[in-house]
Motif scaffolding. Structure first.
Motif, PDB file in Angstrom:
ATOM      1  N   UNK A 155      18.307  -7.601 -38.019  1.00  0.00           N
ATOM      2  CA  UNK A 155      18.238  -6.790 -37.180  1.00  0.00           C
ATOM      3  C   UNK A 155      20.040  -7.122 -36.899  1.00  0.00           C
ATOM      4  N   UNK A 156      20.146  -6.178 -37.582  1.00  0.00           N
ATOM      5  CA  UNK A 156      22.096  -6.472 -36.982  1.00  0.00           C
ATOM      6  C   UNK A 156      22.686  -5.513 -36.569  1.00  0.00           C
TER       7      UNK A 156
ATOM      8  N   UNK C 216      15.653   3.597 -31.548  1.00  0.00           N
ATOM      9  CA  UNK C 216      15.535   2.442 -30.584  1.00  0.00           C
ATOM     10  C   UNK C 216      14.157   2.283 -31.860  1.00  0.00           C
ATOM     11  N   UNK C 217      14.210   2.477 -32.492  1.00  0.00           N
ATOM     12  CA  UNK C 217      12.693   1.907 -33.527  1.00  0.00           C
ATOM     13  C   UNK C 217      12.869   0.535 -33.761  1.00  0.00           C
ATOM     14  N   UNK C 225      14.420  -7.888 -29.103  1.00  0.00           N
ATOM     15  CA  UNK C 225      15.007  -7.235 -29.504  1.00  0.00           C
ATOM     16  C   UNK C 225      15.376  -6.268 -29.199  1.00  0.00           C
ATOM     17  N   UNK C 226      16.139  -5.012 -28.864  1.00  0.00           N
ATOM     18  CA  UNK C 226      15.524  -3.570 -29.010  1.00  0.00           C
ATOM     19  C   UNK C 226      17.492  -3.115 -29.965  1.00  0.00           C
ATOM     20  N   UNK C 230      23.995  -2.673 -28.545  1.00  0.00           N
ATOM     21  CA  UNK C 230      24.764  -2.974 -27.338  1.00  0.00           C
ATOM     22  C   UNK C 230      23.561  -4.250 -26.213  1.00  0.00           C
ATOM     23  N   UNK C 231      22.367  -3.545 -26.444  1.00  0.00           N
ATOM     24  CA  UNK C 231      21.129  -4.672 -25.463  1.00  0.00           C
ATOM     25  C   UNK C 231      21.446  -5.383 -25.808  1.00  0.00           C
ATOM     26  N   UNK C 232      21.598  -6.386 -26.668  1.00  0.00           N
ATOM     27  CA  UNK C 232      21.041  -7.988 -26.801  1.00  0.00           C
ATOM     28  C   UNK C 232      23.016  -7.891 -28.103  1.00  0.00           C
ATOM     29  N   UNK C 233      23.866  -7.526 -27.773  1.00  0.00           N
ATOM     30  CA  UNK C 233      25.464  -8.052 -28.748  1.00  0.00           C
ATOM     31  C   UNK C 233      26.597  -7.973 -28.324  1.00  0.00           C
TER      32      UNK C 233
END
Lengths: 270, 270, 270
Positions: A155-156, C216-217, C225-226, C230-233
């Motif tokens: 999920x890049x 967002x899907x 992760x979603x 920027x949420x997870x990276x």
């Protein structure tokens, strides 16, 4: 002529800590860093860099091992911390990063890029512009054609690393993309331009992104050849590998037929 | 400054057997092997290798001929046994192998790889990452965009070599793969990402892997341009080539219309 | 060892007109032309060429500006007339041509080719074999994966130049081709192998060449992760950039939901 040879001798930078075997031929402008061991009878092309430092703590300071009889063609960059068990052959402009562990007689074409932290079996053949992402596991006798990409991020961009697995004797044709975490069975054949994802049955042919039939249906009457490819292409490998290729062929053939029996719905194509 | 020039003069390896014309400019670290003839006024970039030895007995020891006025950009590797009839221009990091016979004024972009044993006509233009497989036959004025691949093995891996044929004035857009043995007619236009296989009618447009209409339907009202491309792009070639381009345009236009009359079913698109 | 260092010092060609900062480390065989300014603490790899002359009158003679702390890896070629506002990092065998204006901390992977006359925002990340055509406009925090191609000729060949636009935070997965004149909105996500053309809504996901749902899907229950990414990276970027990333995330999320409300018919996928 002697003058020219003198010049060549001066146009390189070899660390006194590097270990060079007998009869190693060094090209113009070769750079060899500290943590490098080059076996006997190797040929190192012009503008090649061996043992390029890495910032990856796991591999920094670990030795790059180039086995005897290897041929490293010009403009290639090999990082420290990678091992190859017997004769490695690279094309021009190849990059192999730290933590690549490959078996016997790997051959890699021009502009291919192995990103490291990966394992590669014996007698693999990669053509040009092949990209092997970190975390990939490639079996023995696998064949990757031009522009094949082995990816790893589901999920890049993310911090998840899902390397792919490529079975023994698999064939990935021009432009194939293997999606993160895909698991390609022994002898799988992925047609040109396809994406391969999820679990791909051993001995199956993937066309337009899905497995459609067993690889024994890949044949040419005109040229009198039929897959598994070991039927007609064994002689491209050293004789010492033939017994392994025969066993692998038998295994793939069994898998190909099992795939056809099990797959529902089955898409028939001549 | 004089000191720097001295250094440059010492940083290369030129075989005394190589034949260099007048006013040839040589970059840093240039390597020129024995079987090389470089015409007058050529420019050879830094870290370029000319006349790289081949193990192919057919071409080993044969001369690499670089015509007058050629520009070979940095990090390029040209093997012995290839000929170019007039000014060759390469990008950076190009590889051309033995047995490439090309016509006038071939231009090749960065990272492109011509695998040798192939023929290429006059005034061809290859962009970057183009891969020309062995056995390819490319006509005059052909245009290959980035990531175009000309393949040659119909059932990989095999010992069968079925090179492709690309007609005069054909246009292969970004990412096109030409499958083994394909025969692309004069002026064929292959859209981005398509595969081309089998016989492709002269003057036809291939979209999503099949010919759909004649190239005279490729037009832009906004920009007032209409194919064949010689209508609006002739001026990108030397004036000495214009008469040939005019003839080729007329031929392509006739073929494009003939294709539409003959093709059933015909897929109409605005 | 001292002798080796001496040799290195002699194996390069640095114009006395070039401006080099403090503590710049130069590799083997480095070539630096006249119109080059290298900031403090830069690392210039082996066989790198800086300030390569251009024939483009608009940029000829203009300075190539390499900011402090940049890392230019081996075999890379940077033309004169390009600017980077803070630390640039290139892989091996990169080419960047004249007229490239990039923001902070651009990172470019092996074999990537920026054709110049383009603008690139801050903190962009390009992986390997990325091709940026002339006239491209890339926003901040954009991510281009391997083999992404930004094109510019709507009816090749022609003299029309329609560069593409890539919005802030957009993600272009492996093998994406962006067609001439395409306008990718902020945070657009183009799936592997797709073509992107025309106007792509901000915050939308393009699958098989068309926008299908809001980003967002894109989520993974397994890895928690979603998207937006920027949420997870966010932590992969310097802390000084986090506030900008937070704002961008909020903007993308609003756009993604707006896209879903407005798009008819909407293709639902889990």
């Amino acid at each position: 002529v002697e003058d020219l040879k003198m010049q060549e001798a001066h146009m390189m930078s070899i660390s006194p800590r590097a270990q060079l075997g007998e009869r190693v031929r060094l090209g113009l402008g070769v750079r060899i860093y500290d943590h490098v061991k080059v076996g006997d009878d190797c040929e190192i092309g012009d503008f090649v860099i061996l043992g390029h430092p890495t910032q990856n703590a796991k591999w920094a300071g670990k030795t790059l091992q180039i086995p005897p009889g290897s041929v490293i063609r010009s403009h290639t960059v090999l990082y420290e911390g990678s091992r190859f068990t017997s004769s490695l052959e690279t094309g021009h402009h190849v990059v192999i990063r730290e933590g690549t562990e490959a078996g016997d007689n790997l051959r890699i074409g021009n502009y291919s890029d192995i990103e490291g932290d990966c394992t590669i079996g014996d007698y693999c053949r990669f053509h040009g512009y092949v990209h092997v992402g970190k975390g990939s596991r490639v079996g023995h006798f696998a064949r990757l054609y031009s522009l094949v990409t082995l990816t790893n991020d589901p999920l890049p961009p993310s911090h998840v690393l899902q390397g792919v697995s490529v079975g023994d004797g698999a064939v990935l044709c021009v432009g194939v993309t293997v999606l993160p975490g895909a698991d390609l069975g022994v002898g799988a054949f992925i047609c040109s331009g396809s994406q391969a994802k999820g679990k791909i049955a051993a001995g199956s042919v993937v066309l337009e992104n899905r497995p459609v039939f067993g690889i024994h249906r890949l044949r040419s009457l005109e040229h009198q050849i039929v897959h598994p490819w070991m039927n007609h292409f064994k002689d491209a490998y050293p004789e010492s590998a033939w017994e392994r290729l025969d066993k692998l062929k038998a295994e793939i053939l069994v898998s190909a037929k099992a795939f056809e029996r099990s797959s529902q719905p089955f898409i028939k194509r001549a």
